[in-house]
Design a protein around this motif. Structure first.
Motif, PDB file in Angstrom:
ATOM      1  N   ILE A 670      44.583  64.032  42.070  1.00 13.60           N
ATOM      2  CA  ILE A 670      44.203  63.125  40.979  1.00 13.60           C
ATOM      3  C   ILE A 670      45.439  62.684  40.205  1.00 13.60           C
ATOM      4  O   ILE A 670      45.609  61.499  39.882  1.00 13.60           O
ATOM      5  N   LEU A 671      46.320  63.615  39.892  1.00 10.82           N
ATOM      6  CA  LEU A 671      47.538  63.287  39.151  1.00 10.82           C
ATOM      7  C   LEU A 671      48.441  62.346  39.954  1.00 10.82           C
ATOM      8  O   LEU A 671      49.037  61.410  39.413  1.00 10.82           O
ATOM      9  N   ALA A 672      48.526  62.580  41.244  1.00  8.48           N
ATOM     10  CA  ALA A 672      49.326  61.695  42.101  1.00  8.48           C
ATOM     11  C   ALA A 672      48.718  60.297  42.162  1.00  8.48           C
ATOM     12  O   ALA A 672      49.431  59.293  42.119  1.00  8.48           O
ATOM     13  N   ILE A 673      47.393  60.235  42.252  1.00 13.17           N
ATOM     14  CA  ILE A 673      46.712  58.932  42.283  1.00 13.17           C
ATOM     15  C   ILE A 673      46.921  58.188  40.961  1.00 13.17           C
ATOM     16  O   ILE A 673      47.136  56.970  40.945  1.00 13.17           O
ATOM     17  N   ALA A 674      46.872  58.922  39.839  1.00 12.87           N
ATOM     18  CA  ALA A 674      47.099  58.294  38.534  1.00 12.87           C
ATOM     19  C   ALA A 674      48.478  57.649  38.485  1.00 12.87           C
ATOM     20  O   ALA A 674      48.637  56.492  38.069  1.00 12.87           O
ATOM     21  N   ALA A 675      49.498  58.376  38.922  1.00  9.66           N
ATOM     22  CA  ALA A 675      50.864  57.833  38.934  1.00  9.66           C
ATOM     23  C   ALA A 675      50.955  56.629  39.862  1.00  9.66           C
ATOM     24  O   ALA A 675      51.618  55.624  39.531  1.00  9.66           O
ATOM     25  N   ALA A 676      50.293  56.702  41.016  1.00  8.35           N
ATOM     26  CA  ALA A 676      50.341  55.589  41.971  1.00  8.35           C
ATOM     27  C   ALA A 676      49.659  54.342  41.405  1.00  8.35           C
ATOM     28  O   ALA A 676      50.163  53.223  41.553  1.00  8.35           O
ATOM     29  N   LEU A 677      48.507  54.522  40.756  1.00  7.46           N
ATOM     30  CA  LEU A 677      47.790  53.372  40.186  1.00  7.46           C
ATOM     31  C   LEU A 677      48.596  52.722  39.064  1.00  7.46           C
ATOM     32  O   LEU A 677      48.591  51.498  38.905  1.00  7.46           O
ATOM     33  N   ALA A 703      38.739  40.345  33.530  1.00 13.23           N
ATOM     34  CA  ALA A 703      39.867  40.637  34.423  1.00 13.23           C
ATOM     35  C   ALA A 703      40.702  41.788  33.880  1.00 13.23           C
ATOM     36  O   ALA A 703      41.181  42.645  34.646  1.00 13.23           O
ATOM     37  N   THR A 704      40.900  41.813  32.560  1.00 11.46           N
ATOM     38  CA  THR A 704      41.667  42.895  31.935  1.00 11.46           C
ATOM     39  C   THR A 704      41.005  44.243  32.187  1.00 11.46           C
ATOM     40  O   THR A 704      41.663  45.221  32.571  1.00 11.46           O
ATOM     41  N   VAL A 705      39.696  44.293  31.977  1.00  8.15           N
ATOM     42  CA  VAL A 705      38.956  45.543  32.204  1.00  8.15           C
ATOM     43  C   VAL A 705      39.080  45.975  33.668  1.00  8.15           C
ATOM     44  O   VAL A 705      39.331  47.153  33.970  1.00  8.15           O
ATOM     45  N   LEU A 706      38.933  45.016  34.596  1.00  6.26           N
ATOM     46  CA  LEU A 706      38.992  45.350  36.022  1.00  6.26           C
ATOM     47  C   LEU A 706      40.379  45.833  36.434  1.00  6.26           C
ATOM     48  O   LEU A 706      40.514  46.710  37.298  1.00  6.26           O
ATOM     49  N   LEU A 707      41.412  45.270  35.824  1.00  3.11           N
ATOM     50  CA  LEU A 707      42.771  45.692  36.152  1.00  3.11           C
ATOM     51  C   LEU A 707      43.068  47.097  35.640  1.00  3.11           C
ATOM     52  O   LEU A 707      43.707  47.909  36.319  1.00  3.11           O
ATOM     53  N   ILE A 708      42.605  47.387  34.425  1.00  2.00           N
ATOM     54  CA  ILE A 708      42.970  48.639  33.765  1.00  2.00           C
ATOM     55  C   ILE A 708      42.054  49.790  34.147  1.00  2.00           C
ATOM     56  O   ILE A 708      42.479  50.946  34.231  1.00  2.00           O
ATOM     57  N   ALA A 709      40.769  49.496  34.396  1.00  2.00           N
ATOM     58  CA  ALA A 709      39.768  50.550  34.568  1.00  2.00           C
ATOM     59  C   ALA A 709      40.101  51.569  35.662  1.00  2.00           C
ATOM     60  O   ALA A 709      39.907  52.775  35.440  1.00  2.00           O
ATOM     61  N   PRO A 710      40.587  51.174  36.846  1.00  2.00           N
ATOM     62  CA  PRO A 710      40.865  52.199  37.859  1.00  2.00           C
ATOM     63  C   PRO A 710      41.865  53.256  37.391  1.00  2.00           C
ATOM     64  O   PRO A 710      41.625  54.457  37.541  1.00  2.00           O
ATOM     65  N   ALA A 711      42.972  52.794  36.810  1.00  2.00           N
ATOM     66  CA  ALA A 711      43.958  53.760  36.312  1.00  2.00           C
ATOM     67  C   ALA A 711      43.383  54.553  35.153  1.00  2.00           C
ATOM     68  O   ALA A 711      43.578  55.778  35.060  1.00  2.00           O
ATOM     69  N   GLY A 712      42.664  53.884  34.237  1.00  2.00           N
ATOM     70  CA  GLY A 712      42.073  54.582  33.103  1.00  2.00           C
ATOM     71  C   GLY A 712      41.086  55.651  33.535  1.00  2.00           C
ATOM     72  O   GLY A 712      41.044  56.747  32.964  1.00  2.00           O
ATOM     73  N   PHE A 713      40.284  55.332  34.546  1.00  2.00           N
ATOM     74  CA  PHE A 713      39.305  56.294  35.062  1.00  2.00           C
ATOM     75  C   PHE A 713      39.999  57.573  35.536  1.00  2.00           C
ATOM     76  O   PHE A 713      39.611  58.689  35.171  1.00  2.00           O
ATOM     77  N   MET A 715      43.031  58.583  34.820  1.00  2.60           N
ATOM     78  CA  MET A 715      43.782  59.224  33.738  1.00  2.60           C
ATOM     79  C   MET A 715      42.877  60.011  32.796  1.00  2.60           C
ATOM     80  O   MET A 715      43.368  60.830  31.999  1.00  2.60           O
ATOM     81  N   GLY A 716      41.563  59.773  32.845  1.00  2.00           N
ATOM     82  CA  GLY A 716      40.642  60.530  32.010  1.00  2.00           C
ATOM     83  C   GLY A 716      40.268  61.887  32.574  1.00  2.00           C
ATOM     84  O   GLY A 716      39.625  62.694  31.886  1.00  2.00           O
ATOM     85  N   ILE A 717      40.669  62.165  33.794  1.00  2.00           N
ATOM     86  CA  ILE A 717      40.252  63.410  34.454  1.00  2.00           C
ATOM     87  C   ILE A 717      41.147  64.607  34.117  1.00  2.00           C
ATOM     88  O   ILE A 717      40.648  65.715  33.882  1.00  2.00           O
ATOM     89  N   PRO A 718      42.481  64.464  34.072  1.00  2.00           N
ATOM     90  CA  PRO A 718      43.338  65.655  33.960  1.00  2.00           C
ATOM     91  C   PRO A 718      43.145  66.470  32.680  1.00  2.00           C
ATOM     92  O   PRO A 718      43.235  67.700  32.727  1.00  2.00           O
ATOM     93  N   PHE A 719      42.881  65.832  31.538  1.00  2.00           N
ATOM     94  CA  PHE A 719      42.812  66.600  30.298  1.00  2.00           C
ATOM     95  C   PHE A 719      41.634  67.578  30.268  1.00  2.00           C
ATOM     96  O   PHE A 719      41.835  68.783  30.028  1.00  2.00           O
ATOM     97  N   PRO A 720      40.392  67.134  30.488  1.00  2.00           N
ATOM     98  CA  PRO A 720      39.293  68.112  30.436  1.00  2.00           C
ATOM     99  C   PRO A 720      39.398  69.186  31.511  1.00  2.00           C
ATOM    100  O   PRO A 720      39.051  70.345  31.267  1.00  2.00           O
ATOM    101  N   GLY A 770      55.336  58.434  35.660  1.00  2.00           N
ATOM    102  CA  GLY A 770      56.165  59.554  36.091  1.00  2.00           C
ATOM    103  C   GLY A 770      55.815  60.852  35.385  1.00  2.00           C
ATOM    104  O   GLY A 770      55.932  61.944  35.967  1.00  2.00           O
ATOM    105  N   LEU A 771      55.348  60.749  34.143  1.00  2.00           N
ATOM    106  CA  LEU A 771      54.954  61.957  33.409  1.00  2.00           C
ATOM    107  C   LEU A 771      53.714  62.602  34.027  1.00  2.00           C
ATOM    108  O   LEU A 771      53.532  63.822  33.939  1.00  2.00           O
ATOM    109  N   TYR A 772      52.862  61.800  34.657  1.00  2.00           N
ATOM    110  CA  TYR A 772      51.725  62.387  35.385  1.00  2.00           C
ATOM    111  C   TYR A 772      52.214  63.157  36.610  1.00  2.00           C
ATOM    112  O   TYR A 772      51.608  64.157  37.011  1.00  2.00           O
ATOM    113  N   LEU A 773      53.324  62.705  37.189  1.00  2.00           N
ATOM    114  CA  LEU A 773      53.925  63.470  38.288  1.00  2.00           C
ATOM    115  C   LEU A 773      54.509  64.780  37.775  1.00  2.00           C
ATOM    116  O   LEU A 773      54.475  65.802  38.470  1.00  2.00           O
TER     117      LEU A 773
END
Length: 801
Positions: A670-677, A703-713, A715-720, A770-773
């Protein structure tokens, strides 16, 4: 063992989610509204301060939640008490800020910092306690946490537009009181619920009364008592006030009690010779001497002076693009059209409420004159909560847009502050050289005119006014002759006209064999700025930063000092952020004694929370600034980008348990995918935004929502998931991790500005990824999280020491 006060019965989950959402909604709303109030009362630089205050308070609150957890009584009773206290603290904080007199010293600023931090401290206590108590449903709780914060973005725009800055803050008190009522309901304390409802209704009545009578309002700003204002109005862009100029008696529009624009008042059916002299024989009137009757586009027309100049020259087609609807619509067309004799209601004047650059880029029209006179406000927009003072109007890409929308004989004209040696106005020339070269014009010396209005006293103080005119095609000898005559008639100094020798900095730059080398060696930073680093106003050379901070970063009345003072403010904010993190690090051993984690594996795992906290805020800041031009308005960028990130991250949080399951290896993926996105976003965001600038606003938002949502989704996983890992292995550190995450955001919010200023927005995005890496590396090497962790049993009701 650290007692963790659970409620006597299982919580009503919908009520708990509601209370969490109300708390985070109120918290983000308070944070963003304070940036607006600080921008008015102090300067826009203090938007940094508001962000630092909020994140500092949240971090300290997370640490102090350990103390609150040890008190006797029901958890939800404690949360109700803290939330109700927060309602009062919010009022106290805004009253303290608004009642500061004209002389705001260092002690006052220190008091402002700590008093306004108190409500955020309460929020940190509430959220930290709730997350620790409900760790078995952390994904859902974190989802509603982010959902409430996203709602704060939307509420900010509505409340500022309809109620103003102080009333928006008072409305935050209503929200905290409502949250307190829910907490008391969960605790089964009827009296507390009744008291909370009463307090909420009381503050709601205060908002209604203050809307009419303005007894809680800005009285002092920028160290001075405000003029007697005839009209005031707030929106998410600024506070607008109207008052008579005590010297001229004319009507003035004040933006955040600082920048101003006069209201033009001319009868175009009976213009006198004096009127024509006043309009056309000044710096901004020079282009109309060269192109009388021009089809004109005015960017930032304000009170209508440039529009009046075009009309006075005989133009019958003038378009004005004003970003602030209070100025362009409310004042000039609805409430006070008589002050300008209906200037913006004329059939030959077309006013659009939009960002000027976005309008130009999407316009199919071509103009003979495009003009922008002193278009900047030294004001923090709501988006400026995360911004320095970047301006997308002054970049090489912007100049390319402007020049591409000129007719072959068209003129692009800017009036900026002039100093000796020149800075802003000379940087305009650098931008022109770069943009002209991009359009195939390689003899810039034939394309530029420059004149200066002002004395030596002006140059040493607030600045003279330099008017720089750039032509789409080479200027003719007749144009040069006309320009010299126009400068002389306007009693201006001729700075540069084609054919002049390199007698000053303008001529030397325009006639240099290698303009880039000249710019590098120049005393100030006048290199062209791009959309990736749109910091036009900051002219301190990187090599001179240390010297400037030591010698020139304080005092002075010159406009140039006032602009560049943001540089030491930025580094001061960075220092304050480091101190805030140190305080958060030192508080637990001081307050909590031996309850801190001693294991090295736990301590190293906490780096994970620092990394994802800083990474998230870096990415968020960079995306907000990148989308300003695309969405055409700073407010749209703030609300749509933050809303998209918070909602998508909240959804990611709610699915985090299912996606990662019992295998820590999935978290690494997940963290690697976040950095890649994030890397993909950095690569495609500029070309995609450029291609879509002409589509309708609703489609841009989608368009803004569609561009940002994949990375945002993702990025919401690692903290919890990180919190659940920590709860399983070392429960005492859960709130500690929460605090460090907030502390990292303190550093990241200011660090993002430093990175954007000196590296660029795309590079800031990549560093955030890079910080997610880095967080991924922690998971890979930390022995505490190498083994699979099963979340099959409910989390312990107690937090062990």
């Amino acid at each position: 063992m650290l007692p963790h006060s659970k409620s006597s019965k299982p919580p009503n989950w919908p009520l708990l989610y509601t209370a969490v959402s109300l708390t985070t909604l109120a918290t983000l709303l308070l944070e963003l509204s304070l940036t607006r109030i600080f921008s008015v009362v102090f300067y826009y630089h203090f938007a940094f301060l508001a962000i630092s205050i909020a994140l500092f308070g949240l971090g300290v609150g997370g640490v102090l939640s350990y103390v609150i957890a040890g008190w006797r009584g029901s958890l939800y009773r404690k949360l109700g008490i803290v939330s109700l206290a927060n309602a009062g603290l919010v009022i106290a904080a805004v009253m303290f800020v608004l009642t500061r007199g004209a002389d705001v010293g260092t002690l006052d600023l220190g008091l402002i910092y700590f008093i306004t931090a108190l409500p955020f401290l309460g929020s940190g206590i509430i959220v930290s306690l709730v997350i620790s108590d409900t760790i078995e449903r952390i994904e859902r709780v974190y989802f509603y946490d982010l959902l409430g914060a996203a709602g704060g973005c939307l509420a900010l725009v509505l409340l500022l537009n309809y109620f103003g800055g102080p009333n928006t803050v008072i409305a935050v008190s209503v929200l905290f009181a409502a949250a307190a009522a829910v907490w008391f309901s969960l605790a089964g304390i009827k009296l507390g619920r009744i008291a909370s409802v009463f307090v909420g209704l009381l503050f709601a009545m205060v908002v209604i009364a203050n809307t009419k009578y303005h007894f809680i309002e800005v009285r002092y700003a920028k160290g001075q008592k405000l003029h007697k204002e005839e009209f005031t109005s707030w929106n998410s862009l600024s506070r607008i006030g109207m008052a008579r100029d005590p010297e001229t008696g004319g009507e003035m529009i004040y933006i955040d009690a600082d920048a101003s624009t006069g209201v033009a008042n001319f009868d175009f059916n009976h213009l006198s010779a004096r009127d024509l002299e006043y309009l056309l024989h000044q710096g901004p009137g020079i282009p109309y001497n060269l192109r009388p009757g021009a089809k004109t586009l005015v960017i930032g027309p304000g009170g209508g002076w440039d529009v009046s100049r075009a009309l006075a020259s005989g133009s019958h087609d003038v378009t004005g693009v004003e970003i602030n609807p209070i100025i362009g619509t409310v004042i000039m067309r609805k409430k006070f059209p008589q002050l300008s004799k209906g200037l913006y209601l004329r059939p030959d004047v077309h006013i659009h409420i939009e960002d000027g650059r976005s309008f130009v880029r999407s316009s199919p029209e071509k103009y003979q004159v495009i003009q922008a006179t002193l278009v900047d406000t030294w004001a923090s927009t709501a988006a400026g909560a995360f911004a320095l003072s970047e301006n997308n109007l002054y970049t090489t890409e912007a100049f390319h847009d402007y020049l591409s929308h000129l007719t072959d004989d068209g003129l692009l004209t800017f009036t900026r502050w002039g100093f000796e040696p020149p800075r802003e106005s000379l940087r305009l020339v650098s931008l022109a050289i770069a943009a002209l070269a991009d359009l195939g014009e390689h003899d810039p010396a034939r394309h530029v005119l420059a004149g200066r209005a002002g004395t030596k006293t002006d140059l040493a103080g607030w600045g003279a006014q330099d008017t720089v005119i750039i032509s789409r095609k080479p200027l003719s000898d007749a144009d040069a002759t006309a320009a010299r005559a126009a400068f002389a008639a306007a009693h201006m100094t001729e700075v540069y006209v084609p054919g002049d020798p390199p007698r000053n900095e303008f001529g030397k730059l325009l006639l240099a064999r290698d303009p880039l080398e000249y710019e590098r060696n120049y005393q100030f930073d006048i290199t062209p700025v791009s959309d990736n680093r749109p910091f036009f106003f900051y002219t301190v050379q990187p090599r001179d930063i240390a010297t400037y901070l030591l010698n020139n970063g304080h005092g002075g009345e010159a406009a140039d000092v006032k602009v560049n003072v943001a540089l030491p403010k930025l580094f001061s904010a960075l220092i304050v952020s480091v101190i805030a993190v140190m305080v958060i690090l030192l508080l637990p051993p001081i307050v909590l004694g031996t309850r801190l984690p001693r294991e090295r594996s736990v301590q190293s795992f906490l780096i994970y929370f620092l990394a994802i906290g800083a990474g998230y805020i870096l990415i968020e800041v960079a995306l907000i600034q990148k989308f300003v031009l695309f969405l055409g308005h700073p407010t749209y960028a703030l609300t749509v980008v933050i809303f998209s990130m918070l909602v998508s991250s909240g959804v990611g949080s709610s699915f985090s348990g299912k996606l990662t399951g019992e295998r820590n290896g999935r978290l690494v993926a997940i963290l690697a995918i976040a950095a890649a996105l994030v890397a993909v976003l950095a690569a495609i965001v500029q070309p995609v935004l450029t291609a879509g600038v002409g589509i309708p606003l609703p489609l841009k938002m989608i368009a803004t929502v569609l561009l940002i949502a994949p990375a945002g989704f993702v990025m919401g996983i690692p903290f919890p998931i990180g919190l659940r890992l920590l709860e399983k292995q070392h429960p005492a550190s859960v709130r500690w991790a929460w605090s460090l995450n907030a502390a990292a955001s303190v550093l990241g919010s200011v660090g993002a500005l430093v990175l954007a200023l000196y590296l660029g927005l795309v590079e800031t995005l990549l560093i955030g990824g890079g910080l997610y890496l880095c967080a991924m590396a922690v998971i890979l090497v930390n022995p505490m999280v190498k083994a699979p962790v099963r979340f099959t049993q409910p989390v312990s009701a107690e937090v062990s020491a």
